[in-house]
Scaffold this active site. Structure first.
Site, PDB file in Angstrom:
ATOM      1  CE  LYS A 250       3.204  -4.104   0.106  1.00 47.72           C
ATOM      2  NZ  LYS A 250       3.076  -2.727   0.181  1.00 47.72           N
ATOM      3  CE  LYS A 262       8.259   2.148   3.488  1.00 50.56           C
ATOM      4  NZ  LYS A 262       7.170   2.734   2.859  1.00 50.56           N
ATOM      5  CG  ASP A 332       8.758   3.211  -0.243  1.00 49.51           C
ATOM      6  OD1 ASP A 332       8.688   2.254   0.044  1.00 49.51           O
ATOM      7  OD2 ASP A 332       8.477   4.223   0.307  1.00 49.51           O
ATOM      8  NE  ARG A 336       2.430   0.774  -6.808  1.00 44.71           N
ATOM      9  CZ  ARG A 336       1.965   2.141  -6.551  1.00 44.71           C
ATOM     10  NH1 ARG A 336       1.927   3.124  -7.675  1.00 44.71           N
ATOM     11  NH2 ARG A 336       1.647   2.564  -5.409  1.00 44.71           N
TER      12      ARG A 336
END
Length: 487
Positions: A250, A262, A332, A336
């Protein structure tokens, strides 16, 4: 920092360190001119040779002051030698000492190499942007000489130093700020890997769109920085092994959270949300530098997650390269979305039998394991055991967590094939279940969630505060132990 190995102690007035086994002080200092003083210093400091403990004694030799240090190596395991090397470096790095001789009398070659590697790793700093360091803040220790180690050191050090180089490169990538390292510049920084024989392939956004990577590109669409898929290929088998082991990292070079933004506090830390890709790049450098007899491909999915007017929205549905659709509940939970397309592309291109992804994926992983272990999920018990063993022996520990249908159901969507997040409970597990949906039948797969491991808020054995280089030693050892030809 220069580390060298010689068979006899130099005659210079360098500071010297003696390695001490548990309760072995008398044997370690026997015959040394300062033996009585060293014994006294050890007694007063309650030093008994515990791994990583250090005692310093001052003496005068030929009119010059010098240090004599006792460094504990405990039971004498390679890990104990590593602790001693790291502790010695931490003690002397900015002490004013310029040269240190470490007497490794009787140390096995592998342990001496591990000690020397720890010295180099603990000395690593990134002072590129620090313009006002005082003399007392600057490193002074420039040379470490290891003497009297047992034969076989050249080969052991060649392997160890290759891993040191890989970890240093990973730390560099992770430490640089997001205005310096972004997808395109990450790729540029990795061009040097071609010098050690790695074949480099890069997919731009047009290439990825043509391949159908709607999930990865959805994350990137809010950023002015274009996404990249970086492919690093190393075949040390000369073509004998047709099927590579695949690593997928990633590489979110900065993660604001996107529209699901965030909180401001601590957001600067999100420059290291590409720590998985950094580990893959560093591991590939290590493997190629030491000419590993293995066939390995490293893939880095590189994006920046930003919240502009074109950014992906909560509730959007994207179509992944696999054809599966994803309802994006939380922007957020972007890592994945990057990994699933990178994994699909890797499987279509290389048909691997073994695929390992590594990612700073979930804050829930830090809640579960703190900063002591990386989390591991796998569809194969044998692969999980191999990775756990590699992590334990190399110094990058892993802890396996469960998976199962009960968790898998938590990411079912009423409108698409799946959601990108489940409930708060079991967040790391549902993230792993999401990724598992993109693993082809018959592929042995492991997901490493290293959110708590790539950056340290306090010093460790082989790092100061900051980037750790976690994952490089793990992946290198996994290949060495399980996929490297002896011929």
């Amino acid at each position: 920092m220069r580390v060298s190995f010689v068979s006899a102690r130099p005659t210079s007035a360098s500071d010297i360190a003696l390695l001490v086994r548990k309760d072995g002080i008398a044997a370690a200092v026997a015959g040394h001119d300062a033996a009585p003083g060293l014994q006294a210093a050890a007694t007063l400091s309650r030093f008994d040779g515990d791994a990583g403990a250090v005692v310093e004694y001052s003496s005068v030799e030929d009119g010059s002051p010098k240090r004599v240090l006792l460094a504990g190596v405990g039971a004498g395991t390679p890990e104990d030698f590593e602790k001693a090397g790291g502790a010695l470096c931490a003690r002397l790095l900015i002490s004013g000492a310029t040269s240190l001789v470490i007497d490794a009398a009787g140390a096995p070659a592998a342990s001496a190499a591990r000690l020397a590697a720890a010295v180099e790793l603990r000395a690593w700093r990134y002072d590129k942007y620090r313009t006002k360091l005082t003399d007392k803040q600057k490193p002074t220790l420039a040379e470490v000489i290891v003497v009297n180690a047992e034969p076989g050191l050249d080969a052991a050090w060649a392997n160890a130093s290759a891993v040191v180089d890989g970890m240093a490169f990973t730390r560099e990538l992770v430490t640089e700020p997001a205005n310096i390292i972004f997808p395109e510049s990450f790729v540029e920084r990795c061009q040097k890997l071609a010098e050690v024989g790695i074949e480099i392939q890069v997919l731009d956004e047009a290439d990825m769109a043509a391949a159908g990577m709607g999930s990865l590109l959805g994350v990137s669409q809010g950023s002015r920085r274009e996404a990249r898929l970086l492919v690093l290929k190393w075949d040390g088998t000369g073509g004998a092994e047709k099927t590579p082991v695949v690593f997928v990292g990633k590489g979110v070079t900065f993660d604001t959270g996107g529209i699901s933004i965030k909180g401001a506090a601590g957001m600067e830390d999100m420059k290291w949300d590409m720590g998985g890709a950094g580990a893959v790049a560093g591991a590939m450098l290590a493997l190629a530098t030491r000419k590993a007899k293995a066939h390995v491909v490293g893939i880095c999915g590189l994006v920046e997650n930003m919240p502009d007017g074109n950014a992906q929205r909560p509730g959007d549905i994207v179509t992944s390269m696999s054809g599966q659709t994803i309802e994006v509940i939380n922007t957020d939970a972007e890592g994945r979305l990057v990994l699933c397309d990178a994994m699909t592309w890797a499987q279509q291109q290389f048909s691997p039998k073994v695929m390992i992804d590594i990612a700073t994926l979930t804050g829930a992983m830090i809640v579960a394991l703190g900063h002591e272990y990386g989390g591991m999920f796998s569809n194969d018990d044998g692969l999980a055991a191999q990775l756990a063993a590699a992590g334990a022996s190399a110094g990058d520990p892993l802890w396996r967590l469960p998976m199962g249908d009960a968790y898998n159901k938590l990411i079912d969507s009423p409108i698409a094939d799946m959601k990108n997040v489940g409930p708060r409970d079991g967040g790391s597990i549902t993230a792993a279940q999401f990724l598992k949906r993109f693993v082809d039948e018959g592929v042995k797969w492991a997901h490493l969630d290293v959110a708590g491991m790539v950056w340290a808020s306090k010093p460790g054995t082989v790092w100061d505060t900051g980037a750790t280089g976690y994952g490089v030693r793990l992946l290198d050892r996994f290949i060495a132990d399980n996929h490297e030809s002896a011929n």
